[in-house]
Design a protein around this motif. Structure first.
Motif, PDB file in Angstrom:
ATOM      1  N   LEU A  16       0.817  -1.201   0.000  1.00 25.56           N
ATOM      2  CA  LEU A  16       0.000   0.000   0.000  1.00 25.56           C
ATOM      3  C   LEU A  16       0.862   1.269   0.000  1.00 25.56           C
ATOM      4  CD1 LEU A  16      -2.772  -1.063   2.503  1.00 25.56           C
ATOM      5  CD2 LEU A  16      -2.902  -1.041   0.039  1.00 25.56           C
ATOM      6  N   ILE A  17       2.055   1.209   0.395  1.00 26.79           N
ATOM      7  CA  ILE A  17       2.946   2.367   0.426  1.00 26.79           C
ATOM      8  C   ILE A  17       3.767   2.332  -0.860  1.00 26.79           C
ATOM      9  CG2 ILE A  17       4.849   3.478   1.613  1.00 26.79           C
ATOM     10  CD1 ILE A  17       3.792   2.288   4.170  1.00 26.79           C
ATOM     11  N   PRO A  18       3.749   3.444  -1.654  1.00 26.81           N
ATOM     12  CA  PRO A  18       4.469   3.462  -2.908  1.00 26.81           C
ATOM     13  C   PRO A  18       5.978   3.568  -2.671  1.00 26.81           C
ATOM     14  CG  PRO A  18       3.131   5.438  -2.675  1.00 26.81           C
ATOM     15  CD  PRO A  18       2.928   4.619  -1.480  1.00 26.81           C
ATOM     16  N   ASN A  19       6.689   3.285  -3.728  1.00 27.59           N
ATOM     17  CA  ASN A  19       8.130   3.335  -3.708  1.00 27.59           C
ATOM     18  C   ASN A  19       8.578   4.799  -3.669  1.00 27.59           C
ATOM     19  OD1 ASN A  19      10.836   2.878  -4.006  1.00 27.59           O
ATOM     20  ND2 ASN A  19      10.652   1.676  -5.875  1.00 27.59           N
ATOM     21  N   VAL A  20       9.678   5.101  -3.021  1.00 23.87           N
ATOM     22  CA  VAL A  20      10.175   6.460  -2.850  1.00 23.87           C
ATOM     23  C   VAL A  20      10.580   7.028  -4.199  1.00 23.87           C
ATOM     24  CG1 VAL A  20      12.015   7.838  -1.797  1.00 23.87           C
ATOM     25  CG2 VAL A  20      10.977   5.984  -0.548  1.00 23.87           C
ATOM     26  N   TRP A  21      11.203   6.239  -5.058  1.00 25.35           N
ATOM     27  CA  TRP A  21      11.603   6.728  -6.366  1.00 25.35           C
ATOM     28  C   TRP A  21      10.388   7.107  -7.204  1.00 25.35           C
ATOM     29  CZ3 TRP A  21      16.187   8.422  -7.357  1.00 25.35           C
ATOM     30  CH2 TRP A  21      17.254   7.964  -6.632  1.00 25.35           C
ATOM     31  N   GLU A  22       9.335   6.400  -7.084  1.00 24.60           N
ATOM     32  CA  GLU A  22       8.104   6.715  -7.813  1.00 24.60           C
ATOM     33  C   GLU A  22       7.531   8.050  -7.321  1.00 24.60           C
ATOM     34  OE1 GLU A  22       5.401   3.476  -7.368  1.00 24.60           O
ATOM     35  OE2 GLU A  22       6.520   2.182  -8.724  1.00 24.60           O
ATOM     36  N   ILE A  23       7.579   8.207  -5.999  1.00 23.14           N
ATOM     37  CA  ILE A  23       7.062   9.467  -5.438  1.00 23.14           C
ATOM     38  C   ILE A  23       7.935  10.619  -5.925  1.00 23.14           C
ATOM     39  CG2 ILE A  23       6.724  10.751  -3.299  1.00 23.14           C
ATOM     40  CD1 ILE A  23       6.001   8.144  -1.968  1.00 23.14           C
ATOM     41  N   LEU A  24       9.208  10.477  -5.949  1.00 19.38           N
ATOM     42  CA  LEU A  24      10.140  11.519  -6.351  1.00 19.38           C
ATOM     43  C   LEU A  24       9.961  11.858  -7.831  1.00 19.38           C
ATOM     44  CD1 LEU A  24      12.458  13.280  -5.358  1.00 19.38           C
ATOM     45  CD2 LEU A  24      14.016  11.487  -6.120  1.00 19.38           C
ATOM     46  N   VAL A  25       9.832  10.886  -8.700  1.00 17.23           N
ATOM     47  CA  VAL A  25       9.651  11.122 -10.133  1.00 17.23           C
ATOM     48  C   VAL A  25       8.311  11.815 -10.353  1.00 17.23           C
ATOM     49  CG1 VAL A  25       9.302   9.965 -12.358  1.00 17.23           C
ATOM     50  CG2 VAL A  25      11.159   9.253 -10.873  1.00 17.23           C
ATOM     51  N   THR A  26       7.287  11.371  -9.643  1.00 17.14           N
ATOM     52  CA  THR A  26       5.957  11.985  -9.781  1.00 17.14           C
ATOM     53  C   THR A  26       6.003  13.433  -9.307  1.00 17.14           C
ATOM     54  OG1 THR A  26       4.934   9.833  -9.424  1.00 17.14           O
ATOM     55  CG2 THR A  26       3.529  11.744  -9.179  1.00 17.14           C
ATOM     56  N   LEU A  27       6.669  13.700  -8.203  1.00 17.45           N
ATOM     57  CA  LEU A  27       6.765  15.076  -7.692  1.00 17.45           C
ATOM     58  C   LEU A  27       7.539  15.966  -8.665  1.00 17.45           C
ATOM     59  CD1 LEU A  27       7.342  14.625  -3.866  1.00 17.45           C
ATOM     60  CD2 LEU A  27       5.386  15.640  -5.015  1.00 17.45           C
TER      61      LEU A  27
END
Length: 182
Positions: A16-27
């Protein structure tokens, strides 16, 4: 599916918790998109909104100015119409007064002309009457002299005698006609 969960549980990650790299790329993608929108799209929208607002306010101002101008023109028209009606009434009253004056002058002129014609006719009648009386006297005188001569049997050619006979005859005739008139 069970196996995937087991594997994930074994690795220690929560699905349920997304990957940090995914969050960073999305941001980073979101930040770039926000920069583009803020830099190019929002000013264009602001410019368009400002132009529309200015056009609407200018149109309202023009409409208000046109309305004020139309109201002023209407007031001026009403004033001119009132003045024209007043002037027309004054001209009509002047014409009526002038017509009445002309009519009075014509009546006065007609009355004076009628009086002049009547006086002239009276003078002419008096002259004709005088001429008729003179003519009748001479004719009656000569007829009376002839008649008297025939009755008396002698000639009455003497002018003085005939004049006295004629005058006496006319006086008797006038006295008889005056007595008959009473």
């Amino acid at each position: 599916m069970n196996q995937a969960m087991i594997l994930a549980a074994a690795e220690g990650t929560n699905p349920l918790i997304p990957n940090v790299w995914e969050i960073l790329v999305t941001l980073i993608g979101f930040a770039i998109l926000m920069y583009i929108v803020a830099k190019f799209v929002v000013p264009t929208f602001e410019k368009t909104f400002a132009e529309r607002t200015e056009a609407i306010e200018g149109g309202i101002a023009k409409a208000e100015a046109a309305q004020a101008e139309a109201s002023a023109a209407l007031d001026e028209y009403k004033q001119q119409l009132t003045e024209a009606r007043t002037e027309a009434n004054r001209i009509r009253e002047d014409a009526r007064a002038e017509g009445a004056q002309i009519l009075a002058e014509l009546k006065e002129k007609a009355q004076s002309e009628a009086a002049r014609i009547s006086e002239q006719a009276q003078v002419q009648i008096d002259a004709e009457r005088q001429a008729a009386v003179t003519s009748l006297r001479s004719e009656v005188g000569s007829l009376a002299t002839e008649l008297a001569g025939k009755i008396v049997g002698e000639s009455l050619n003497d002018d003085e005698r005939s004049a006295r006979v004629v005058d006496r005859f006319l006086a008797d005739l006038e006295s008889q006609s005056a007595g008959a008139a009473k």
